[in-house]
Design a protein around this motif. Structure first.
Motif, mmCIF file in Angstrom:
data_model
loop_
_atom_site.group_PDB
_atom_site.id
_atom_site.type_symbol
_atom_site.label_atom_id
_atom_site.label_comp_id
_atom_site.label_asym_id
_atom_site.label_seq_id
_atom_site.Cartn_x
_atom_site.Cartn_y
_atom_site.Cartn_z
ATOM 1 N N ILE A 1 64.952 71.373 65.025
ATOM 2 C CA ILE A 1 64.989 71.054 63.942
ATOM 3 C C ILE A 1 65.150 72.320 62.798
ATOM 4 O O ILE A 1 66.361 72.987 62.095
ATOM 5 C CB ILE A 1 63.997 70.975 63.458
ATOM 6 N N GLU A 2 64.943 73.774 63.998
ATOM 7 C CA GLU A 2 65.145 74.790 62.815
ATOM 8 C C GLU A 2 66.168 75.551 63.507
ATOM 9 O O GLU A 2 66.989 76.341 62.122
ATOM 10 C CB GLU A 2 63.918 75.997 63.615
ATOM 11 N N LYS B 1 73.287 66.091 65.295
ATOM 12 C CA LYS B 1 72.166 65.543 64.193
ATOM 13 C C LYS B 1 71.940 64.665 64.775
ATOM 14 O O LYS B 1 70.622 64.769 63.751
ATOM 15 C CB LYS B 1 73.334 65.727 62.987
ATOM 16 N N ARG C 1 62.759 65.506 64.307
ATOM 17 C CA ARG C 1 61.722 64.976 63.196
ATOM 18 C C ARG C 1 61.175 64.026 63.075
ATOM 19 O O ARG C 1 59.770 63.419 62.451
ATOM 20 C CB ARG C 1 62.846 64.764 61.797
ATOM 21 N N GLU D 1 69.136 74.020 63.085
ATOM 22 C CA GLU D 1 70.131 72.037 62.690
ATOM 23 C C GLU D 1 71.320 73.533 62.162
ATOM 24 O O GLU D 1 72.627 73.342 61.985
ATOM 25 C CB GLU D 1 69.678 71.917 61.250
ATOM 26 N N SER E 1 56.864 63.562 65.456
ATOM 27 C CA SER E 1 56.604 64.828 65.296
ATOM 28 C C SER E 1 55.392 65.104 66.277
ATOM 29 O O SER E 1 55.038 66.506 66.438
ATOM 30 C CB SER E 1 55.393 64.694 63.935
ATOM 31 N N ILE F 1 68.557 66.534 66.521
ATOM 32 C CA ILE F 1 67.268 66.500 65.612
ATOM 33 C C ILE F 1 67.116 66.181 64.796
ATOM 34 O O ILE F 1 65.834 65.037 64.170
ATOM 35 C CB ILE F 1 67.935 68.052 64.591
ATOM 36 N N GLU F 2 67.684 64.567 63.939
ATOM 37 C CA GLU F 2 66.880 63.882 63.501
ATOM 38 C C GLU F 2 65.919 62.908 64.583
ATOM 39 O O GLU F 2 64.927 62.436 64.086
ATOM 40 C CB GLU F 2 67.991 62.703 62.994
ATOM 41 N N SER G 1 61.812 74.827 67.040
ATOM 42 C CA SER G 1 62.307 74.164 67.581
ATOM 43 C C SER G 1 64.299 73.473 67.782
ATOM 44 O O SER G 1 64.504 74.485 66.449
ATOM 45 C CB SER G 1 61.752 73.082 66.692
#
Length: 533
Positions: A479-480, A216, A223, A482, A226, A219-220, A477
């Motif tokens: 993020i995708e 987590k 984010r 998660e 960018s 991933i944060e 990515s």
């Protein structure tokens, strides 16, 4: 630790094969535009350009994406070869706590060695060390320098540097653009965090991490950055859910109730007891660096190389290994987010204590076989659905539809179960078959996503390079990934605890077995805390 410039002594071999001059997609990239769109000035010039351009499609060294290759084990050595063949990427450093090709294991004794010989154009090349399986930072540096010398001699490139400690690499290679991380699982999250903090693009093998809270955090951070590109490599091998979703959405199987996915992994040894034999640390291996954030313990070859994936401390188990390839596209299509319940069933191991059987309480290694059921809540128009994962040769019950035609389930595959029928497919959702109560079987000829050959890998790597230079994220990515990262880590926590777990996604806490929350994080050794690394 000092950076090294090791020298491999290659002894002549009996095999002589024609050298393979690997080539990749030709493109010219404006590095100034890349630097302008990057998050900071850290993505700077690292290779001196030559004064005379080299013909059509030539990419000057100053325009290449500079990359550090982190992890020189067997899979790392296998995947470094197509990366070398991408003209717009320049590997400027390699990193691994193991210096020499000693103690490595692989599916083929000489397979990687022979691939290296072809790629670098030296039919008598040998890895040194044990002189069988390729591995270690010395091999990594030698392969990089030899390939570039043979194929990019006009580039006037600097020699690749070698590091044992990733932290030292990031400290000294300040003009680095990107890193590729292909280490044992327990280092993925920390290494990604360290790179992202320094505004480096990150290309990484699965998983994002082998601890939920660490994943987590990765991933944060992704984010927040960018302009920094992250990419998890299994995305490039995912299958397609288009046909399966068309059948589901058109009501061919009624309301979807369950998704079953099974694999024949593990196909590596897993150990039901801790190592007891005293073994000397191999020459050239920094065991402390290999352990990284994990607690100190006596070295054992049963922890390392091919075996690490079976230990909770170092690996992510069969689901982390293969579920990223099979399930990522399914998670996206079905909009699976966070499970509410995780229900494990697992094999056990019994020893004899004198004349009395003794069941081993094992919370240190993954079981030889398991099934884990995830219960996902409704999401929009999609009703609640159960996702069932199977490994170690376990499979779901044979459906009547196959029994009636005298078929059995394959060793790996998918089954989507609805109120009115079923869809069966291969492990990468290829070649789906519709079994509906109202119609005869329908087949769809859809290739799988795992055809990951040399050319396809080069194209995927070129896409990464182009995206980094543009400062623009592309599919795949961190993020995708998660929801899948959450699932594979809760899979491990449920097996390790041996209990059904109830999970609250908002608090990121297991609510019914509080003690199991310790499996969502780790106790970091000094120097390895993700907040300070």
């Amino acid at each position: 630790m000092k950076k090294e410039t090791p020298n491999v002594n290659n002894k002549p071999g009996s095999e002589e094969k024609e050298a393979l001059a690997a080539t990749g997609t030709k493109s010219h990239i404006d590095r100034r535009e890349f630097i302008k769109t990057a998050a900071t000035g850290a993505l700077a010039l690292t290779i001196v350009p030559r004064h005379v351009l080299g013909g059509t499609g030539y990419i000057a060294p100053s325009d290449k994406l500079t990359l550090a290759y982190v992890g020189c084990g067997t899979q790392g050595m296998r995947e470094i070869l197509p990366l070398l063949a991408v003209p717009s990427i320049q590997i400027v450093a390699v990193c691994d706590p193991n210096q020499y090709a000693v103690g490595y294991r692989d599916w083929s004794k000489y397979g990687i060695r022979d691939e290296v010989r072809k790629a670098i154009g030296k039919p008598d090349w040998n890895p040194g060390g044990d002189n069988t399986v390729v591995g270690g930072r010395e091999n990594g540096k030698n392969i990089v320098d030899t390939f570039y010398s043979n194929n990019r001699g006009v580039d006037n490139f600097k020699a690749c540097t070698a590091y044992a400690d990733y932290r030292e690499l990031l400290e000294k290679e300040k003009d680095l653009d990107a890193v590729k991380i292909i280490t044992p699982d327990h280092l993925h999250g920390l290494f990604a965090i360290a790179a992202l903090k320094r505004n480096k693009h990150v290309l990484m093998q699965k998983p994002v991490s082998n601890r939920l809270l660490e994943g987590k955090a990765v991933i944060e951070l992704a984010r927040q950055k960018s302009n920094i590109v992250t990419h998890l490599i299994p995305w490039d091998s995912n299958g397609k859910m288009d046909q399966v979703m068309e059948w589901i959405n058109s009501g061919k199987i009624g309301k979807l109730k369950e998704v079953h996915n099974w694999t024949n992994r593990p196909v590596w040894p897993q150990f039901p007891t801790l190592p007891t034999e005293t073994v000397a640390v191999p020459d050239g291996l920094n065991w402390d660096l290999w352990l990284g954030p994990e607690a100190d313990r006596t070295y054992s070859p049963e922890y390392t190389n091919m075996f690490f994936r079976g230990w909770y401390d170092f690996g992510g188990g069969s689901m982390a290994d293969m579920g990223h390839y099979s399930l990522w596209t399914v998670f996206n299509a079905l909009q699976l987010t966070s499970p509410e319940i995780i229900e494990p069933n697992l094999s056990h191991f019994v020893t004899m204590n004198d004349v009395t059987p003794n069941s081993v309480r094992n919370n240190f290694s993954f079981p030889m076989a398991s099934t884990v059921r995830f219960k996902y809540p409704a999401n929009g128009d999609r009703p609640p659905v159960d996702l069932c994962w199977y490994d170690g040769g376990m499979r779901p019950p044979l459906p009547d539809e196959l029994r009636d035609i005298n078929e059995e389930l394959p060793a790996e595959g998918f089954m989507f179960v609805g109120e009115k029928g079923k869809i069966l497919a291969g492990f990468y959702v290829q070649n789906p078959r519709l079994f509906s109560k109202k119609k005869k079987e329908v087949k769809a000829d859809i290739p799988g996503g795992q055809a990951y050959g040399h050319d396809k890998m080069i194209n995927a790597l070129q896409l990464f390079a182009d995206s980094c230079k543009a400062g623009k994220q592309y599919p795949g990515s961190f993020i995708e990934a998660e929801a899948l990262t959450e699932a594979v880590n809760l899979y491990a926590a449920s097996l390790r605890s041996g209990h059904l777990l109830k999970y609250d996604a908002t608090s990121r806490q297991i609510t019914n077995v509080p003690d199991a929350n310790k499996y969502l994080t780790r106790d970091y050794r000094t120097g390895w805390d993700p907040k300070t690394i």
